[in-house]
Design a protein around this motif. Structure first.
Motif, PDB file in Angstrom:
ATOM      1  N   TYR A   7       0.875  -1.168   0.000  1.00  0.00           N
ATOM      2  CA  TYR A   7       0.000   0.000   0.000  1.00  0.00           C
ATOM      3  C   TYR A   7       0.912   1.217   0.000  1.00  0.00           C
ATOM      4  N   CYS A   8       0.691   2.148  -0.942  1.00  0.00           N
ATOM      5  CA  CYS A   8       1.633   3.239  -1.106  1.00  0.00           C
ATOM      6  C   CYS A   8       0.966   4.483  -1.690  1.00  0.00           C
ATOM      7  N   THR A   9       1.757   5.559  -1.771  1.00  0.00           N
ATOM      8  CA  THR A   9       1.390   6.745  -2.531  1.00  0.00           C
ATOM      9  C   THR A   9       2.548   7.042  -3.476  1.00  0.00           C
ATOM     10  N   CYS A  12       5.619   9.170  -1.633  1.00  0.00           N
ATOM     11  CA  CYS A  12       6.097   8.771  -0.311  1.00  0.00           C
ATOM     12  C   CYS A  12       7.523   8.233  -0.391  1.00  0.00           C
ATOM     13  N   CYS A  15       7.839   4.682   0.864  1.00  0.00           N
ATOM     14  CA  CYS A  15       7.300   3.706  -0.086  1.00  0.00           C
ATOM     15  C   CYS A  15       8.352   3.361  -1.140  1.00  0.00           C
ATOM     16  N   HIS A  34      -2.199   2.025  -4.798  1.00  0.00           N
ATOM     17  CA  HIS A  34      -1.971   3.460  -4.595  1.00  0.00           C
ATOM     18  C   HIS A  34      -3.177   4.073  -3.894  1.00  0.00           C
ATOM     19  N   ASP A  36      -3.453   7.011  -2.778  1.00  0.00           N
ATOM     20  CA  ASP A  36      -3.678   8.397  -3.187  1.00  0.00           C
ATOM     21  C   ASP A  36      -4.516   8.465  -4.458  1.00  0.00           C
ATOM     22  N   ARG A  37      -4.455   7.466  -5.291  1.00  0.00           N
ATOM     23  CA  ARG A  37      -5.241   7.432  -6.532  1.00  0.00           C
ATOM     24  C   ARG A  37      -6.641   6.877  -6.312  1.00  0.00           C
ATOM     25  N   PRO A  39      -8.913   6.601  -3.036  1.00  0.00           N
ATOM     26  CA  PRO A  39      -9.082   6.810  -1.595  1.00  0.00           C
ATOM     27  C   PRO A  39      -9.858   5.695  -0.894  1.00  0.00           C
ATOM     28  N   ARG A  42      -7.556   3.368   0.839  1.00  0.00           N
ATOM     29  CA  ARG A  42      -6.991   3.767   2.130  1.00  0.00           C
ATOM     30  C   ARG A  42      -7.857   3.217   3.260  1.00  0.00           C
ATOM     31  N   THR A  53      -0.781   5.168   7.980  1.00  0.00           N
ATOM     32  CA  THR A  53       0.349   5.647   7.186  1.00  0.00           C
ATOM     33  C   THR A  53       0.789   4.617   6.147  1.00  0.00           C
TER      34      THR A  53
END
Length: 86
Positions: A7-9, A12, A15, A34, A36-37, A39, A42, A53
């Motif tokens: 799980y990342c952005t 980051c 990441c 992702h 961030d792409r 939500p 998340r 985080t």
């Protein structure tokens, strides 16, 4: 090789470091999610890990944690055995 989920952005630095460490240890295929792409992912990550985080790393169904957890596991010589096929 074990299945690795990250799980990342996109921006980051931890990441990026986690992915680099996994690649150094021979992981060619990392399933990146992702948050961030998308939500909604998340929320899935938070439900699954109990953490907010990124990165959050799974090897097969085992939650490793974030980059610091991954690096500590590697320093303790525990990462490579987890990456080997079952």
């Amino acid at each position: 090789m074990a299945k690795v989920t990250l799980y990342c952005t996109a921006v980051c630095p931890y990441c990026i470091r986690a992915e680099a460490l996994l690649r150094q240890r021979g992981v060619a295929d990392i399933h990146k999610i992702h948050v961030d792409r998308d939500p909604s992912q998340r929320a899935v990550m938070m439900e699954r890990t109990g953490r907010r985080t990124v990165p959050q790393i799974y090897i097969d169904d085992r939650h490793i944690g974030g980059y610091d957890d991954l690096a500590a596991l590697d320093r303790a010589d525990g990462l490579l055995p987890l990456l080997q096929p079952a």
